[in-house]
Design an enzyme around this catalytic site. Structure first.
Site, PDB file in Angstrom:
ATOM      1  CB  SER A   1      40.882  41.594  46.499  1.00  0.00           C
ATOM      2  OG  SER A   1      41.296  42.456  46.611  1.00  0.00           O
TER       3      SER A   1
ATOM      4  CB  THR B   1      35.698  41.577  46.117  1.00  0.00           C
ATOM      5  OG1 THR B   1      36.375  42.248  45.105  1.00  0.00           O
ATOM      6  CG2 THR B   1      36.057  42.557  47.602  1.00  0.00           C
TER       7      THR B   1
ATOM      8  CB  ALA C   1      36.998  42.167  34.980  1.00  0.00           C
ATOM      9  CE  LYS C   2      38.478  39.224  42.603  1.00  0.00           C
ATOM     10  NZ  LYS C   2      38.283  39.851  43.972  1.00  0.00           N
ATOM     11  NE  ARG C   3      33.368  43.732  33.463  1.00  0.00           N
ATOM     12  CZ  ARG C   3      34.137  44.611  33.464  1.00  0.00           C
ATOM     13  NH1 ARG C   3      34.775  44.818  34.691  1.00  0.00           N
ATOM     14  NH2 ARG C   3      35.336  45.169  32.464  1.00  0.00           N
TER      15      ARG C   3
END
Length: 279
Positions: free
Chosen positions: A9, A11, A252-254
């Protein structure tokens, strides 16, 4: 011919966990086809700049794929057609609950407290009795009635795992009622959901082996159920290990500190990335 895919994704930045998943999917497609798919149904969080970074990072890692790349935002009519079919079969119902409503209902004494599945808190079925007649509703969340859906399946759900614990899997569809609850198949602002879009697109692209992290393994029975309900082929599933940080948490994306682009800027090579993820 074996067909695998990597479906991020756009994002946020790709991190080491994404690199491992993409490299694994690419390797398992040896002699076949590796696809890149952009899962951008979350229009609020998806950004063109992140999509460009995905392409740049994967090319830098040495991966290639056929063009054009499928983008889920271009596939809304296909998702709508699947929802219309399920609605016509009486398997969907509109849901007006927000997260607080679900928490309060699931916390009621008769429910025994909140339980969790692949979609988070298991929905207690508050809206299950709502009207299901007429045309498919617009701009309203739609849930799959798992109890009804289970009665439409002849025999158990079957699929093949090809990861570390390879072998055939079999499960009675009725067990999903307690383990998953009624999942959302269409969100108000998306017109679909991850669960629906992924099975529609995997079938559309002829994916023969779904390569993804172990954290998504518990969603596999739901995906096989949807494939059976919609008359789609059931691919094999390869659930690989997760890449974790120093504290043991999965990335994770963070986790920008482990972004592929940051390692590139600091002078790392693609071979360095492979070593970091144990390849």
């Amino acid at each position: 011919m074996r067909i695998t895919r990597f479906a991020p994704s756009p994002t946020g930045p790709l991190h080491l966990g994404h690199a491992f998943s993409a490299l694994t999917a690419h390797a398992r497609a040896e002699g076949g086809t590796f696809l890149l798919r952009i899962e951008d149904i979350d229009r609020q969080r998806s950004k063109p700049e992140w999509e460009r970074r995905i392409h740049d990072d994967l090319r830098w890692l040495g991966l290639d794929w056929p063009e054009p790349v499928l983008r889920q935002s271009d596939r809304l009519p296909a998702y709508r057609a699947a929802l219309t079919r399920l609605w016509s079969d009486g398997l969907l119902y509109p849901c007006g609950c927000n997260r607080r409503d679900i928490l309060e209902a699931a916390s009621a004494p008769q429910e025994g407290g909140p339980r969790f599945g692949p979609d988070g808190m298991i929905y207690p079925g508050t809206c299950r009795g709502r009207d299901r007649t007429g045309p498919l509703p617009e701009a309203v969340p739609l849930r799959l009635d798992l109890a009804r859906a289970a009665t439409r399946i002849d025999g158990p759900l079957r699929w093949t795992e090809t990861g570390e614990e390879a072998g055939p899997r079999e499960i009675a569809p009725g067990t999903l009622i307690d383990d998953i609850g009624d999942p959302v198949l269409s969100r108000r602002d998306m017109g679909t959901s991850y669960h629906l879009a992924v099975v529609i697109d995997d079938a559309h692209q002829g994916v023969t082996e779904v390569v993804r992290g172990r954290d998504l393994a518990e969603a596999t029975p739901l995906h096989v159920l949807l494939q059976r309900l919609l008359g789609l082929s059931v691919p094999a599933f390869h659930h690989h290990r997760l890449i974790r940080d120093d504290t043991g948490r999965r990335l994770a994306k963070r986790d920008d500190a482990r972004a592929i682009g940051l390692y590139r800027d600091e002078g790392a090579s693609p071979a360095d990335i492979r070593r970091m993820v144990g390849l």
